[in-house]
Design an enzyme around this catalytic site. Structure first.
Site, PDB file in Angstrom:
ATOM      1  N   TYR A 153       0.787  -1.232   0.000  1.00  0.00           N
ATOM      2  CA  TYR A 153       0.000   0.000   0.000  1.00  0.00           C
ATOM      3  C   TYR A 153       0.822   1.286   0.000  1.00  0.00           C
ATOM      4  CZ  TYR A 153      -3.719  -3.263   1.070  1.00  0.00           C
ATOM      5  OH  TYR A 153      -4.594  -4.318   1.012  1.00  0.00           O
ATOM      6  N   HIS A 187     -15.348  -7.749  -1.045  1.00  0.00           N
ATOM      7  CA  HIS A 187     -15.435  -9.177  -1.304  1.00  0.00           C
ATOM      8  C   HIS A 187     -16.448  -9.884  -0.405  1.00  0.00           C
ATOM      9  CE1 HIS A 187     -11.698  -7.824  -3.019  1.00  0.00           C
ATOM     10  NE2 HIS A 187     -11.254  -7.551  -1.812  1.00  0.00           N
ATOM     11  N   ASP A 216     -25.736  -3.463  -2.265  1.00  0.00           N
ATOM     12  CA  ASP A 216     -27.125  -3.008  -2.363  1.00  0.00           C
ATOM     13  C   ASP A 216     -27.221  -1.491  -2.220  1.00  0.00           C
ATOM     14  OD1 ASP A 216     -28.050  -5.592  -2.742  1.00  0.00           O
ATOM     15  OD2 ASP A 216     -28.749  -5.840  -0.666  1.00  0.00           O
ATOM     16  N   HIS A 251      -9.214   0.333  -6.108  1.00  0.00           N
ATOM     17  CA  HIS A 251      -8.371  -0.460  -5.213  1.00  0.00           C
ATOM     18  C   HIS A 251      -6.937  -0.030  -5.420  1.00  0.00           C
ATOM     19  CE1 HIS A 251     -11.707  -3.007  -4.172  1.00  0.00           C
ATOM     20  NE2 HIS A 251     -12.016  -3.042  -5.458  1.00  0.00           N
ATOM     21  N   SER A 268      -4.184  -1.853  -4.536  1.00  0.00           N
ATOM     22  CA  SER A 268      -3.423  -2.992  -5.038  1.00  0.00           C
ATOM     23  C   SER A 268      -4.149  -3.618  -6.228  1.00  0.00           C
ATOM     24  CB  SER A 268      -3.244  -4.043  -3.936  1.00  0.00           C
ATOM     25  OG  SER A 268      -4.489  -4.630  -3.602  1.00  0.00           O
TER      26      SER A 268
END
Length: 145
Positions: free
Chosen positions: A22, A78, A85, A98, A100
């Protein structure tokens, strides 16, 4: 243009957490750079380690304050049908980001419950993934002019 960046769990640890993945820059420091680079865009940020707070923030963004959302749901990407929703339920474009390259990591990270409801996904460019997310909104706005 007004954009909201929503960061999920553990992203408050950027700069110290797994710096090989990161990087060593905090999100707060990077956010200042984004504000400077995109001075024509009103940027706001929100981070929470709590699923419900992220959902509440997405719902509140829907009230006309923002033109779009850049969402890094972290590990909830994930696992969270509820955040998916919420993204599906708001009338705002959402770009999933993201830091990574999730496809180069553990197999469970290869599934995103959120992607289906987003206008696009940006992954693997480090903190620059956020810059690319902002740029995607600016490009889209120019295309509409």
């Amino acid at each position: 243009m007004r954009l909201l960046i929503v960061n999920g769990p553990n992203l408050n640890l950027l700069g110290t957490r797994e710096t090989d993945i990161y990087g060593s820059k905090t999100f707060e420091d990077y956010f200042v750079e984004l504000q400077f680079k995109f001075s024509e865009v009103e940027l706001a940020q929100f981070q929470s380690n709590t699923e419900g707070e992220i959902i509440d923030q997405l719902h509140q963004a829907h009230d006309g304050k923002f033109d779009g959302v850049i969402l890094n749901a972290g590990g909830y990407t994930h696992t969270s049908v509820a955040i998916a929703d919420a993204v599906a339920g708001i009338d705002l474009p959402v770009v999933e980001v993201h830091i990574s390259n999730v496809m180069d990591r553990e197999e469970f990270r290869h599934t995103s419950y959120i992607s289906k409801y987003c206008v696009g996904t940006i992954s693997g460019f480090g903190l620059e993934s956020y810059l690319l997310g902002i740029q995607s909104f600016l490009n889209d706005s120019k295309d509409k002019d």
